[in-house]
Enzyme design. Structure first.
Site, PDB file in Angstrom:
ATOM      1  N   ARG A 192      -7.186  -6.835 -13.663  1.00 24.44           N
ATOM      2  CA  ARG A 192      -7.069  -8.030 -12.824  1.00 24.44           C
ATOM      3  C   ARG A 192      -7.996  -7.829 -11.632  1.00 24.44           C
ATOM      4  O   ARG A 192      -7.890  -6.817 -10.934  1.00 24.44           O
ATOM      5  CB  ARG A 192      -5.635  -8.211 -12.333  1.00 24.44           C
ATOM      6  CG  ARG A 192      -4.615  -8.522 -13.419  1.00 24.44           C
ATOM      7  CD  ARG A 192      -3.233  -8.733 -12.789  1.00 24.44           C
ATOM      8  NE  ARG A 192      -2.281  -9.329 -13.689  1.00 24.44           N
ATOM      9  CZ  ARG A 192      -1.252  -8.675 -14.244  1.00 24.44           C
ATOM     10  NH1 ARG A 192      -1.069  -7.384 -13.985  1.00 24.44           N
ATOM     11  NH2 ARG A 192      -0.421  -9.295 -15.052  1.00 24.44           N
ATOM     12  N   GLU A 231      -2.970 -18.399 -22.637  1.00 26.28           N
ATOM     13  CA  GLU A 231      -1.797 -18.483 -21.757  1.00 26.28           C
ATOM     14  C   GLU A 231      -1.454 -19.921 -21.389  1.00 26.28           C
ATOM     15  O   GLU A 231      -0.562 -20.181 -20.593  1.00 26.28           O
ATOM     16  CB  GLU A 231      -1.997 -17.624 -20.504  1.00 26.28           C
ATOM     17  CG  GLU A 231      -3.314 -17.835 -19.778  1.00 26.28           C
ATOM     18  CD  GLU A 231      -3.545 -16.857 -18.629  1.00 26.28           C
ATOM     19  OE1 GLU A 231      -2.611 -16.181 -18.194  1.00 26.28           O
ATOM     20  OE2 GLU A 231      -4.693 -16.802 -18.146  1.00 26.28           O
ATOM     21  N   ASN A 240       3.062 -14.089 -19.491  1.00 19.87           N
ATOM     22  CA  ASN A 240       3.654 -14.451 -18.194  1.00 19.87           C
ATOM     23  C   ASN A 240       3.392 -15.923 -17.910  1.00 19.87           C
ATOM     24  O   ASN A 240       4.289 -16.667 -17.504  1.00 19.87           O
ATOM     25  CB  ASN A 240       3.055 -13.621 -17.047  1.00 19.87           C
ATOM     26  CG  ASN A 240       3.221 -12.137 -17.280  1.00 19.87           C
ATOM     27  OD1 ASN A 240       4.020 -11.731 -18.105  1.00 19.87           O
ATOM     28  ND2 ASN A 240       2.459 -11.331 -16.559  1.00 19.87           N
ATOM     29  N   ASP A 241       2.155 -16.331 -18.113  1.00 18.59           N
ATOM     30  CA  ASP A 241       1.830 -17.734 -17.879  1.00 18.59           C
ATOM     31  C   ASP A 241       2.217 -18.611 -19.057  1.00 18.59           C
ATOM     32  O   ASP A 241       2.622 -19.755 -18.867  1.00 18.59           O
ATOM     33  CB  ASP A 241       0.333 -17.888 -17.576  1.00 18.59           C
ATOM     34  CG  ASP A 241       0.068 -17.646 -16.106  1.00 18.59           C
ATOM     35  OD1 ASP A 241       0.802 -18.210 -15.272  1.00 18.59           O
ATOM     36  OD2 ASP A 241      -0.848 -16.874 -15.787  1.00 18.59           O
ATOM     37  N   HIS A 252       0.834  -1.205   0.000  1.00 24.40           N
ATOM     38  CA  HIS A 252       0.000   0.000   0.000  1.00 24.40           C
ATOM     39  C   HIS A 252       0.869   1.256   0.000  1.00 24.40           C
ATOM     40  O   HIS A 252       0.558   2.245  -0.653  1.00 24.40           O
ATOM     41  CB  HIS A 252      -0.908   0.026   1.219  1.00 24.40           C
ATOM     42  CG  HIS A 252      -1.950  -1.033   1.196  1.00 24.40           C
ATOM     43  ND1 HIS A 252      -2.698  -1.292   0.075  1.00 24.40           N
ATOM     44  CD2 HIS A 252      -2.366  -1.905   2.140  1.00 24.40           C
ATOM     45  CE1 HIS A 252      -3.539  -2.279   0.332  1.00 24.40           C
ATOM     46  NE2 HIS A 252      -3.347  -2.669   1.584  1.00 24.40           N
ATOM     47  N   CYS A 264      -1.045  -9.101 -23.271  1.00 20.70           N
ATOM     48  CA  CYS A 264      -1.061  -8.339 -22.012  1.00 20.70           C
ATOM     49  C   CYS A 264      -0.065  -8.842 -20.976  1.00 20.70           C
ATOM     50  O   CYS A 264      -0.111  -8.430 -19.828  1.00 20.70           O
ATOM     51  CB  CYS A 264      -2.470  -8.320 -21.429  1.00 20.70           C
ATOM     52  SG  CYS A 264      -3.076  -9.957 -20.975  1.00 20.70           S
ATOM     53  N   ARG A 293       6.964 -19.780 -12.562  1.00 16.98           N
ATOM     54  CA  ARG A 293       7.299 -18.351 -12.604  1.00 16.98           C
ATOM     55  C   ARG A 293       7.583 -17.763 -11.233  1.00 16.98           C
ATOM     56  O   ARG A 293       8.054 -16.633 -11.128  1.00 16.98           O
ATOM     57  CB  ARG A 293       6.212 -17.560 -13.351  1.00 16.98           C
ATOM     58  CG  ARG A 293       4.914 -17.434 -12.635  1.00 16.98           C
ATOM     59  CD  ARG A 293       3.836 -16.899 -13.573  1.00 16.98           C
ATOM     60  NE  ARG A 293       3.395 -15.573 -13.184  1.00 16.98           N
ATOM     61  CZ  ARG A 293       2.278 -15.008 -13.624  1.00 16.98           C
ATOM     62  NH1 ARG A 293       1.511 -15.642 -14.496  1.00 16.98           N
ATOM     63  NH2 ARG A 293       1.919 -13.820 -13.228  1.00 16.98           N
ATOM     64  N   ARG A 306     -11.077  -9.008 -16.559  1.00 17.73           N
ATOM     65  CA  ARG A 306     -10.783 -10.436 -16.544  1.00 17.73           C
ATOM     66  C   ARG A 306     -11.473 -11.066 -15.338  1.00 17.73           C
ATOM     67  O   ARG A 306     -11.388 -10.544 -14.226  1.00 17.73           O
ATOM     68  CB  ARG A 306      -9.264 -10.657 -16.433  1.00 17.73           C
ATOM     69  CG  ARG A 306      -8.913 -12.122 -16.376  1.00 17.73           C
ATOM     70  CD  ARG A 306      -7.425 -12.335 -16.290  1.00 17.73           C
ATOM     71  NE  ARG A 306      -6.909 -12.018 -14.961  1.00 17.73           N
ATOM     72  CZ  ARG A 306      -5.618 -12.092 -14.646  1.00 17.73           C
ATOM     73  NH1 ARG A 306      -4.728 -12.443 -15.553  1.00 17.73           N
ATOM     74  NH2 ARG A 306      -5.209 -11.814 -13.428  1.00 17.73           N
TER      75      ARG A 306
HETATM   76  C1  PEP Z   1      -0.189 -13.351 -18.027  1.00 16.26           C
HETATM   77  O1  PEP Z   1      -0.248 -14.503 -17.589  1.00 16.26           O
HETATM   78  O2  PEP Z   1       0.584 -12.992 -18.920  1.00 16.26           O
HETATM   79  C2  PEP Z   1      -1.072 -12.304 -17.476  1.00 16.26           C
HETATM   80  C3  PEP Z   1      -1.136 -11.110 -18.020  1.00 16.26           C
HETATM   81  O3  PEP Z   1      -1.812 -12.587 -16.395  1.00 16.26           O
HETATM   82  P1  PEP Z   1      -1.256 -12.721 -14.904  1.00 16.26           P
HETATM   83  O4  PEP Z   1       0.152 -12.138 -14.881  1.00 16.26           O
HETATM   84  O5  PEP Z   1      -2.225 -11.983 -14.060  1.00 16.26           O
HETATM   85  O6  PEP Z   1      -1.290 -14.203 -14.680  1.00 16.26           O
HETATM   86 MG    MG Z   2      -1.879 -15.224 -16.438  1.00 19.47          MG
END
Ligand code: PEP
Ligand code: MG
Length: 606
Positions: free
Chosen positions: A306, A441, A464-465, A199, A512, A475, A342
């Protein structure tokens, strides 16, 4: 975080959470924890008095928090819900009733009983994998600390009393601390602990004061009045700099300010390549409070909202009404641009509320995201209702995370249809033609992207996933972080496959993951034909600037060469060579290091 000087510590590296550079004197703020010196049994006849003593400390804490909230600076008003959360913690049964019960049944003093309650809550949080959520335990600890201080009759210096131009140095700062900062005086703050999503970090951004957290030992090295340079871009603190360093920094600061303001000035222009090919650049956000910053940085909508935060900030599930209000506000503020909401991306073991906890050996491969929602249909429907109802107030799009195949998508859409029918019956307004998309993803979704495309309006690639699942790299596991390679040829090919499937079906393809915010990736993603990039709001001006200097045609040609390379290292080297002239000035300003850290950021977020 490593100290870069051995003997006299001069430079410390931490986590940059709020940009800007300041030079000023240190003001040490003691936020050491109250030590519970006495743990004792209470006489049978005194237990109800002990319970009353605890209740009084709770009431006093409530009044103190309300007083802080009432005096909050204007810029922080939007964060006042954090202090509301603190008052909710005071009322929470695991915090309050459990402590009273322990005092009465075990006949122990209030401090000891409260400590036991906090330990029980900590145990619950320890089972949570997501770091962001894990960090929220600090709220419980802040509140407990306040109650303990009240029990001990100890006053704490309020930061509102600071009346000189200083940089605050503390082990940690609570939201109540940051809320009472005298913004006319405090130039910045640095702390031993804390993360990007704390925060204090979020509030520093709102206050527009530079901040570096996670410095681990800074309170040991700094004394009252020590001169400090705080670099909120690079996450660096220089302790007792010499004249030369000060001059160097002042120059750097000026240069960077000029450069950044020139970029920000242009950030509201569309992101078009030299041929006029347009790419939508949108923002990834986690809180309603970030929408304004996203707009200020030139975001053309929210590409990824998110939505986990509301489910984690309290022990109870959020009511549909609370979600609706939040989504509605986001939709209204960002309108006429769109917001892509999402649906919940949580694992079953990440909810410490009314839902039974399930401990999984492999949570990343377990009951996560859409799988969890398809099991907890009541919870899922309540969120879908809120999203649909918000769609009457702006351009809302809906997106399902972690879709692994067509059946899962059809099941999700069937529930969406049921919810729409319910809303029709109840006479609620909403957008019947709301655009529905999936996050791509999971590698199986890539393989069947052509089949998925028949049922959705858009794809958003979550790299990312995707990197995690395609390369079998956890990750959040630091031991294999070196193998987390977004430039792996497999990833680039997967992105290409998804774009091709999307193009063939005539649907939009966005991206994204953190790759979207990495300046090194921009030309590949543009060359691959990604139509929308969604990223951290702070990175938007730079990515837009890069797109404006790119040629689509050349990016495509370069891409052909790159897609022929066989290792991630070769890909990265070639990208760097091609991007060098373009990125030179960004690099000189230290801006590449600020934004080009996707491995680390993916880890932190995860
Ligand atoms: C991703 O997986 O790339 C993504 C944008 O979602 P998160 O990082 O929230 O899993
Ligand atoms: Mg993801």
């Amino acid at each position: 975080m490593k100290e870069t000087h051995k003997e006299t510590v001069k430079r410390l590296k931490g986590i940059a959470v709020s940009p800007g550079v300041v030079i000023g004197k240190a003001r040490l703020v003691d936020r050491s924890r109250v030590k519970i010196l006495y743990q004792y049994l209470v006489d049978e006849r005194q237990v109800s008095r002990e319970a009353d003593r605890f209740k009084e400390a709770i009431s006093a804490a409530r009044e103190q928090i309300i007083a802080v909230k009432n005096k909050m600076p204007e810029q922080l008003r939007k964060h006042s819900f954090i202090l509301d959360t603190h008052t909710m913690i005071l009322d929470d049964s695991m915090f309050c009733n459990a402590t009273i019960q322990t005092i009465l049944s075990e006949k122990i003093n209030a401090e000891w009983a409260l400590k036991k309650s906090v330990q029980n809550i900590e145990k619950l949080f320890a089972q949570i994998d997501d770091r962001y959520i894990k960090e929220r335990i600090v709220d419980v600890e802040y509140v407990a600390e306040r109650v303990l201080r009240n029990l001990a009759g100890k006053e704490q210096e309020s930061l509102s009393e600071i009346n000189e131009r200083v940089i605050i140095v503390a082990h940690e700062l609570s939201p109540a601390d940051t809320s009472s900062i005298n913004i006319g005086k405090v130039m910045g703050f640095i702390t031993d602990v804390g993360g990007r999503t704390s925060h204090a970090a979020i509030m520093a951004q709102s206050l527009k004061i530079p901040a570096v957290v996670g410095l681990e030992t800074v309170t040991h090295h700094v004394q009252e009045g020590t001169l400090l340079i705080v670099d909120g871009y690079a996450g660096e603190v220089i302790i007792a700099p010499d004249d030369e360093q000060i001059i160097l920094f002042q120059e750097k600061q000026l240069q960077r300010e000029r450069y950044e303001s020139s970029i920000i000035r242009l950030s509201h222009l569309p992101a078009e390549t030299v041929e006029g090919h347009r790419v939508a650049v949108r923002a990834n956000i986690e809180l309603l409070e970030e929408v304004v910053a996203a707009k200020d940085h030139g975001a053309e909508g929210i590409g990824l909202y998110r939505t986990e935060y509301h489910y984690l900030r309290s022990a109870n599930l959020p009511a549909e009404e609370e979600l609706f209000e939040d989504y509605k506000q986001v939709a209204e503020i960002i309108s006429p641009s769109p917001v892509t909401i999402r649906t919940l991306d949580l694992g079953g073991d990440r909810i410490s509320s009314e839902i039974a906890l399930t401990k999984e050996a492999n949570p990343a491969l377990g009951l996560r995201a859409i799988r969890f929602c398809l099991k907890e249909v009541g919870l899922f429907k309540s969120q879908l209702r809120a999203i649909l109802r918000a769609s009457a107030f702006g351009r809302v799009q809906l997106m399902f995370p972690m879709i692994s195949g067509v059946q899962e998508l059809l099941d999700s859409k069937a529930i969406l249809e049921e919810v729409m029918n319910d809303l029709d019956r109840e006479g609620h307004e909403y957008d019947r033609h709301i655009r529905v998309g999936v996050m791509v993803e999971v590698p199986s979704a890539v393989a069947v992207a052509d089949l998925l495309a028949r049922h959705v309006d858009f794809f958003s690639i979550g790299t990312n996933d995707l990197v995690q699942y395609a390369l079998a790299i956890d990750r959040v596991n630091e031991h294999v972080a070196y193998m987390y390679q977004p430039f792996h040829p497999a990833i680039l090919r997967m992105i290409r496959q998804v774009v091709e499937a999307g193009n063939k079906a005539g649907i939009d393809v966005a991206l994204c993951g953190e790759m979207a915010g990495d300046p090194l990736c921009t030309f590949i993603l543009v060359g691959l034909g990604i139509e929308e990039l969604s990223l951290n709001p702070l990175g938007i001006p730079i990515i837009k600037k890069i797109i404006r200097t790119l040629s689509l045609e050349e990016s495509r040609k370069d891409l052909e060469e790159i897609l022929d390379l066989d290792t991630a290292t070769k890909v990265r080297d070639m990208i760097k060579a091609k991007m060098r002239p373009l990125l030179k000035d960004l690099d000189q300003q230290g801006l590449i290091t600020s934004y080009n850290n996707q491995e680390k950021r993916a880890l932190r977020h995860g």
